[in-house]
Design a protein around this motif. Structure first.
Motif, short mmCIF file in Angstrom:
data_model
loop_
_atom_site.label_atom_id
_atom_site.label_comp_id
_atom_site.label_asym_id
_atom_site.label_seq_id
_atom_site.Cartn_x
_atom_site.Cartn_y
_atom_site.Cartn_z
N ASP A 1 7.92 34.28 -54.90
CA ASP A 1 6.25 34.52 -53.93
C ASP A 1 5.32 35.32 -54.34
O ASP A 1 5.61 36.38 -54.71
CB ASP A 1 6.16 34.50 -52.86
N GLN A 2 4.52 35.20 -55.51
CA GLN A 2 2.93 35.93 -55.79
C GLN A 2 1.94 36.63 -55.44
O GLN A 2 1.66 36.63 -55.83
CB GLN A 2 2.85 35.01 -57.10
N TYR A 3 2.26 35.89 -54.08
CA TYR A 3 0.66 35.64 -53.59
C TYR A 3 0.31 36.61 -52.49
O TYR A 3 1.46 36.47 -51.56
CB TYR A 3 0.28 34.25 -53.16
N ILE A 4 -0.64 37.20 -52.33
CA ILE A 4 -0.64 38.77 -51.01
C ILE A 4 -1.16 37.53 -50.23
O ILE A 4 -2.43 37.26 -50.27
CB ILE A 4 -1.56 39.60 -51.76
N GLN A 5 -0.46 37.24 -48.78
CA GLN A 5 -1.17 36.75 -47.56
C GLN A 5 -1.64 38.06 -46.43
O GLN A 5 -2.40 37.62 -46.49
CB GLN A 5 0.31 36.54 -46.81
N SER A 6 -0.78 39.13 -47.29
CA SER A 6 -1.68 40.44 -45.78
C SER A 6 -0.69 41.67 -46.89
O SER A 6 -0.09 41.58 -47.25
CB SER A 6 -1.44 40.31 -44.27
N VAL A 7 -1.64 42.59 -46.02
CA VAL A 7 -1.27 43.79 -46.05
C VAL A 7 -1.21 45.12 -45.06
O VAL A 7 -2.81 43.99 -44.44
CB VAL A 7 -2.58 45.09 -47.43
N THR A 8 -0.79 45.31 -45.01
CA THR A 8 -1.11 46.91 -44.16
C THR A 8 -1.04 48.24 -44.94
O THR A 8 0.33 48.33 -45.80
CB THR A 8 -0.28 46.64 -42.70
N PHE A 9 -1.84 48.86 -44.57
CA PHE A 9 -1.98 50.83 -44.81
C PHE A 9 -1.43 51.21 -44.32
O PHE A 9 -2.14 51.85 -43.39
CB PHE A 9 -2.89 50.67 -45.94
N ASN A 10 -0.47 52.60 -44.98
CA ASN A 10 0.54 52.92 -43.48
C ASN A 10 0.38 52.96 -41.81
O ASN A 10 0.48 53.08 -40.80
CB ASN A 10 -1.29 54.53 -43.37
N GLY A 11 0.84 51.88 -42.06
CA GLY A 11 1.31 50.95 -40.43
C GLY A 11 -0.31 50.15 -40.08
O GLY A 11 -0.25 49.42 -38.47
N LYS A 12 -1.51 50.39 -40.04
CA LYS A 12 -2.07 49.07 -40.20
C LYS A 12 -2.91 48.27 -41.31
O LYS A 12 -3.53 48.97 -42.40
CB LYS A 12 -3.69 50.74 -40.11
N PRO A 13 -3.23 47.00 -40.58
CA PRO A 13 -3.82 46.19 -41.20
C PRO A 13 -5.22 46.31 -42.20
O PRO A 13 -5.86 47.37 -41.57
CB PRO A 13 -4.38 44.81 -40.19
N TYR A 14 -4.72 46.29 -43.33
CA TYR A 14 -5.98 45.77 -44.53
C TYR A 14 -6.60 44.40 -44.73
O TYR A 14 -5.67 43.53 -45.78
CB TYR A 14 -4.58 47.40 -45.30
N THR A 15 -8.20 44.76 -45.35
CA THR A 15 -8.18 43.77 -46.05
C THR A 15 -8.96 43.75 -47.21
O THR A 15 -9.18 42.67 -47.69
CB THR A 15 -9.31 43.22 -44.43
N ARG A 16 -8.87 45.44 -47.43
CA ARG A 16 -9.45 45.23 -48.88
C ARG A 16 -8.75 45.35 -49.99
O ARG A 16 -7.28 44.89 -49.77
CB ARG A 16 -10.05 47.40 -49.07
N SER A 17 -9.39 44.76 -51.83
CA SER A 17 -8.55 44.43 -52.31
C SER A 17 -7.77 45.56 -53.76
O SER A 17 -7.73 45.73 -54.53
CB SER A 17 -8.78 43.39 -53.03
N TRP A 18 -8.08 46.69 -52.58
CA TRP A 18 -8.40 48.38 -53.24
C TRP A 18 -7.33 49.74 -52.63
O TRP A 18 -8.24 49.32 -51.35
CB TRP A 18 -9.53 47.69 -54.31
N PHE A 19 -7.86 50.48 -52.97
CA PHE A 19 -8.01 52.34 -51.94
C PHE A 19 -7.85 52.89 -53.19
O PHE A 19 -7.94 52.63 -54.60
CB PHE A 19 -5.95 52.35 -51.59
N ASN A 20 -8.22 53.77 -52.81
CA ASN A 20 -8.65 54.86 -53.78
C ASN A 20 -7.69 55.95 -53.57
O ASN A 20 -6.51 56.19 -52.64
CB ASN A 20 -9.82 56.15 -53.15
N HIS A 21 -6.83 57.08 -54.92
CA HIS A 21 -6.55 57.47 -55.07
C HIS A 21 -5.78 59.54 -53.73
O HIS A 21 -4.75 59.37 -53.11
CB HIS A 21 -6.60 58.77 -56.52
#
Length: 690
Positions: free
Chosen positions: A633-653
């Motif tokens: 399974d190689q495809y991202i279905q969804s992301v949570t960032f620090n417990g919250k839903p996250y729709t961006r395809s990137w993040f910052n340092h």
């Protein structure tokens, strides 16, 4: 052939291999002899079956002599243990040759210009040499002690036996052979301090770091330090091959840059003079900057943030000391000038933009601006006056322009942080000079003449339009056309918009892997015209994400992780380049990559492991979890960032600087919605990285 004390990690050019030591029995020989006839010299046959290697330790059986060789090290000193044959029929004497002529061959000959060798005590040698190879005028010194006092020592100069008195021997070809009585002890240890300052400083390094003869203690300490480094990232996976590749990669990425100072804080600078560091500072060397600014240095900001100030300040000191200015590829007090751009600017700017303290950014800015605005350096004058570098006036003109665009972008971040807003605005605008190379009729970057016209004939797989020199640095127009890291949105626009850009990007990977006869061997690991074995391609698979198709990035990156890296000694599809090839795998396998390192932005790819715990230092941790039903399974279905839903395809340092938790839900089919909206695309040409 023997065991030398300095080495480079997978560089495209060779150097070092200083102060060769080789044990033997029977007749002593002072030349290595050819590989075709090893009996003619001191070299020995060996088998990989009799070899053991791990971080901080190496062992091999020298079959011609029956000698077990073992090596370990501290930061500035090496320790050898040679166990000669013992028992009935074993020779009662043995010898060790020290060969100061040995070096990485330069034009087929020893690179040693001059050497010195002194017998400073019955069981101690000291000396050094100056070499002219990749590094021109490199100076390195040693002090070497033996655990047994030799019964006699024979010195050679230009293959002739010479007497060694109170004064050091000098010359290009200096060697000596030390003979030992093995009847009481078949083990001889050799410890060697290394210094760029002088032999006395090498002796002090040795005194501080290896005061005794405790080989196992030194080995344990080396193992402990490597375990500390390799434990900075913990992974969970059931795939043992992936685990082996990952930790081999982390080892490779941690080999450089190399420490290049003495225990008293002295070091040899780029001006060949001796300098004194402030307390608690460190000086480094072997910065393969054209390669490592892309992923290795971003990795260091995550797992070795405590070293980043020393890396950056070293580069700043080098720029101050070096007649060549901003470092390009510095090696032990020499500027090799290898590759294009001056990406010391990118490494320093990344540290600045990520908020890393303890760096003299004010001084760095002055030095950067001198290079950007004043120096007549490798076509920069044309870059400033014309907005491009003419291919009939300067070699590798297209690649150099693209590299200077990125360095302008890097310096703009420092200008912005320091409040030089007009400079920042000017540099950002100039960082778009790459646009002057795109022929929109064919959607390729191609070289221009000083008249402004396109150079002909043009083929996207060729290295250049004339035989005089190449127009691209270790690449062709296929790879270079996608070589924009800081302004992907601008690249998409100039290629005709999202649909045409994506079609062109697909075409890159689907092309025949045909290269002309004069292509450099560095263009390796081909998938179509994408070349994973060389650094200009390393960010390209992630560009799909900037055009709203992160699932294409996920599929390409997973394919590259599976095909370009093997759990084998020759498992890389190109030069290691002091850790960059491995750093690409490390970052990508964790699920993100720094397309534009200076911005501090990380682009999501596809996590390879079920769980990653990355130690950021000072008790901070980034945890990355991937939930999936199948390892495929190689495809991202969804992301949570620090417990919250996250729709961006990137993040910052800054989003993870104090720690964090990223959870991926993975699947076997693409989620075409994730990262498909413009507000979720990674930013381009934005100074604050957001």
């Amino acid at each position: 052939m023997g065991f030398s004390h300095t080495h480079l990690s997978g560089t495209g050019c060779g150097d070092l291999l200083d102060f060769l030591v080789m044990p033997g029995t029977g007749e002593s020989k002072i030349v290595p002899g050819p590989r075709s006839n090893p009996d003619a010299g001191y070299r020995s046959r060996f088998s990989h079956d009799d070899e053991h290697a791990e971080p901080g330790f190496y062992s091999v059986l020298l079959k011609d002599y029956g000698i077990r060789a073992e090596l370990t090290a501290t930061e500035r000193a090496g320790l050898h243990r040679y166990t000669f044959p013992a028992g009935n029929g074993a020779p009662s004497t043995g010898h060790i040759i020290v060969d100061l002529e040995h070096s990485y061959a330069y034009n087929g000959h020893s690179a040693v210009v001059t050497a010195s060798l002194a017998h400073v005590a019955p069981a101690t040698l000291a000396g050094g040499h100056t070499t002219k190879a990749w590094g021109d005028g490199r100076q390195i010194y040693f002090t070497m002690q033996f655990s047994q006092q030799p019964t006699r020592t024979v010195f050679y100069q230009d293959s002739n036996v010479v007497a060694q008195g109170t004064q050091p021997l000098t010359g290009k070809s200096l060697k000596c052979v030390l003979f030992f009585d093995l009847s009481r002890d078949p083990v001889v240890l050799v410890k060697t301090g290394i210094s760029g300052v002088d032999a006395e400083s090498a002796a002090n390094n040795l005194k501080v770091e290896i005061p005794g003869w405790d080989f196992e203690g030194i080995r344990r300490n080396a193992r402990r330090k490597w375990n500390e480094q390799l434990s900075r990232i913990a992974i969970e996976t059931e795939n043992e091959t992936h685990r082996r590749i990952f930790y081999a990669a982390l080892y490779h990425a941690s080999v450089g840059p190399s420490l290049f100072d003495d225990v008293d804080g002295r070091y040899r600078g780029m001006d060949k003079q001796i300098h004194q560091l402030d307390p608690n500072q460190r000086n480094y060397t072997a910065f393969s900057l054209w390669d490592t600014y892309r992923a290795a240095h971003p990795l260091y900001t995550l797992i070795n943030a405590e070293r980043v100030p020393d890396f950056a300040n070293t580069l700043i000191r080098m720029a101050e000391e070096s007649p060549s200015g901003m470092p390009v590829w510095p090696l032990q007090g020499c500027e090799t000038g290898t590759m294009t751009g001056y990406h010391s600017a990118a490494v320093i700017a990344e540290a600045c933009n990520k908020g890393i303290a303890g760096v003299n950014y004010q001084q760095a800015y002055k030095l950067m601006m001198k290079r950007a605005m004043v120096d007549d350096y490798r076509g920069l004058g044309y870059y400033r006056s014309k907005g491009y570098i003419p291919c009939d006036l300067e070699e590798e003109s297209v690649s150099k322009t693209f590299e200077y665009c990125y360095d302008d972008w890097a310096i703009a971040h420092v200008a912005n942080k320091l409040g030089h807003l007009d400079d920042a605005k000017m540099l950002v605008a100039r960082s778009r000079n790459y646009r002057n190379y795109y022929d929109r009729s064919m959607n390729f970057a191609r070289p221009r003449l000083s008249s402004g016209e396109w150079a002909t004939p043009f083929s996207p797989i060729e290295m250049g339009t004339s035989k005089k020199w190449r127009d691209f640095t270790e690449s062709n127009s296929w790879q270079t056309s996608f070589g924009i890291q800081h302004d992907a949105a601008g690249l998409i626009e100039i290629m005709g918009g999202q649909a045409k850009f994506l079609a062109k990007l697909n075409e890159l990977f689907d092309q025949p892997s045909t290269l002309p006869a004069d292509a450099p061997p560095d263009i390796a690991g081909l998938v179509g015209q994408y070349a994973h074995g060389n650094e200009p391609s390393h960010h390209i698979a992630y560009l799909y994400t900037y055009a709203g198709q992160p699932h294409k990035t996920q599929a390409r990156v997973r394919m590259l992780m599976e095909t370009m890296y093997k759990a084998l000694p020759d498992g890389l599809q190109g030069n290691e380049d002091v850790g960059q090839m491995s750093a690409w795998f490390i970052m990508s396998s964790m699920g993100f990559y720094s397309v534009d390192p200076v911005s501090g932005n990380y682009i999501f790819g596809t996590p390879l492991f079920d769980n990653v715990r990355l130690q950021l230092g000072e008790g901070k941790q980034l945890e990355i979890i991937a939930h999936r039903e199948s390892p495929k399974d190689q495809y991202i279905q969804s992301v949570t960032f620090n417990g919250k839903p996250y729709t961006r395809s990137w993040f910052n340092h800054r989003d993870i600087a104090t720690g964090g938790r990223i959870v991926f839900q993975m699947g076997s089919e693409p989620n075409l919605e994730f990262g498909s909206q413009p507000e979720d695309f990674p930013p381009s040409l934005t100074l604050d990285g957001a």
